[in-house]
Design an enzyme around this catalytic site. Sequence first.
Site, mmCIF file in Angstrom:
data_model
loop_
_atom_site.group_PDB
_atom_site.id
_atom_site.type_symbol
_atom_site.label_atom_id
_atom_site.label_comp_id
_atom_site.label_asym_id
_atom_site.label_seq_id
_atom_site.Cartn_x
_atom_site.Cartn_y
_atom_site.Cartn_z
ATOM 1 C CE LYS A 131 -1.204 -0.380 4.923
ATOM 2 N NZ LYS A 131 -0.095 -1.312 5.190
ATOM 3 N NE ARG A 136 -1.344 -0.273 10.679
ATOM 4 C CZ ARG A 136 -0.425 0.218 9.841
ATOM 5 N NH1 ARG A 136 -0.453 1.476 9.493
ATOM 6 N NH2 ARG A 136 0.505 -0.566 9.342
ATOM 7 N NE ARG A 144 8.432 -3.615 4.527
ATOM 8 C CZ ARG A 144 7.229 -3.104 4.736
ATOM 9 N NH1 ARG A 144 6.409 -2.904 3.728
ATOM 10 N NH2 ARG A 144 6.857 -2.798 5.951
ATOM 11 N NE ARG A 201 9.000 -0.489 8.339
ATOM 12 C CZ ARG A 201 7.729 -0.292 7.978
ATOM 13 N NH1 ARG A 201 7.441 0.252 6.817
ATOM 14 N NH2 ARG A 201 6.745 -0.641 8.776
ATOM 15 N NE ARG A 229 4.663 -4.332 10.808
ATOM 16 C CZ ARG A 229 5.354 -4.132 9.692
ATOM 17 N NH1 ARG A 229 6.482 -4.766 9.489
ATOM 18 N NH2 ARG A 229 4.908 -3.297 8.789
HETATM 19 P P1 AMP Z 1 3.434 1.213 8.440
HETATM 20 O O1 AMP Z 1 4.606 1.956 7.913
HETATM 21 O O2 AMP Z 1 2.130 1.742 7.894
HETATM 22 O O3 AMP Z 1 3.573 -0.284 8.263
HETATM 23 O O4 AMP Z 1 3.364 1.487 10.008
HETATM 24 C C1 AMP Z 1 4.416 1.060 10.864
HETATM 25 C C2 AMP Z 1 3.904 0.936 12.285
HETATM 26 O O5 AMP Z 1 3.450 2.222 12.746
HETATM 27 C C3 AMP Z 1 2.696 0.026 12.451
HETATM 28 O O6 AMP Z 1 3.066 -1.343 12.547
HETATM 29 C C4 AMP Z 1 2.099 0.576 13.740
HETATM 30 O O7 AMP Z 1 2.838 0.151 14.864
HETATM 31 C C5 AMP Z 1 2.317 2.074 13.589
HETATM 32 N N1 AMP Z 1 1.158 2.706 12.925
HETATM 33 C C6 AMP Z 1 1.096 3.201 11.662
HETATM 34 N N2 AMP Z 1 -0.133 3.674 11.387
HETATM 35 C C7 AMP Z 1 -0.871 3.469 12.499
HETATM 36 C C8 AMP Z 1 -2.230 3.706 12.829
HETATM 37 N N3 AMP Z 1 -3.096 4.237 11.953
HETATM 38 N N4 AMP Z 1 -2.644 3.381 14.090
HETATM 39 C C9 AMP Z 1 -1.798 2.857 14.988
HETATM 40 N N5 AMP Z 1 -0.525 2.560 14.725
HETATM 41 C C10 AMP Z 1 -0.044 2.863 13.498
#
Ligand code: AMP
Length: 215
Positions: free
Chosen positions: A13, A88, A127, A159, A170
């Site tokens: 995404k 989320r 990745r 990461r 996750r």
């Molecule tokens: P992402 O880069 O979108 O995979 O986000 C990395 C991490 O940030 C996620 O695994 C969550 O721990 C946190 N995170 C990102 N977006 C949200 C959200 N909308 N609500 C809560 N935690 C978030």
Amino acid sequence: MNLIFLGAPGAGKGTQSVAVAEILNIPHISTGDIFRYNIKEGTPLGKEADSYISKGQLVPDDLTVSIVVDRLNKDDCKDGFILDGFPRTIYQAEALDKFMASVDKKIDYAVNIQVDEDSLVDRLSKRRFCPACSGTFHVDYTPLTSDDCPTCGAKLIQRKDDTPEVIKERLETYHEKTAPLTDYYSEKGCLLNVEGVPGIEKSLKNTLTALGIEK
Ligand code: AMP
């Protein structure tokens, strides 16, 4: 257009929403990027967010919602935006709806990128991430000749939350808290399911077709 990108971690995404935002010339807003920036800068928000992110858990709803509402109130969002990784949870989706109603707008589409579970684990573990430009590269699809970012030249990293234990957590968090959002947006009549096939170009084509956008 006001768009949301849904999908499990590793569904692609981030990559797709950046590309669509560029095509539509609207801001791409990633809550993950906002948290990572704050972690890198060592801000109080970064410290709090890191304590959840490093365990594969979600950052608390109220904190996340307030960051997104602040961002959506900025001028550059008035003609549309893409939210990547938000909402989320159902709580966040309801908060977003309340905010959108308060500014007399609505979410046009929630794009849900669907990828099978085995491919998700493979994509996450292979990745590499660029902390400078936020680019994400899969080692099987981007021929990386060194650990330099092909876009900006900074050093690529893996990461911290792309390690096997955190990936497992996750994905569990996704199934429990985020997957129900597909029903939420389906009931609102704005869900677009898109098959997240390997290869950025093909996936992007599926997404653009679903959105009725000609490149
Ligand atoms: P992402 O880069 O979108 O995979 O986000 C990395 C991490 O940030 C996620 O695994 C969550 O721990 C946190 N995170 C990102 N977006 C949200 C959200 N909308 N609500 C809560 N935690 C978030």
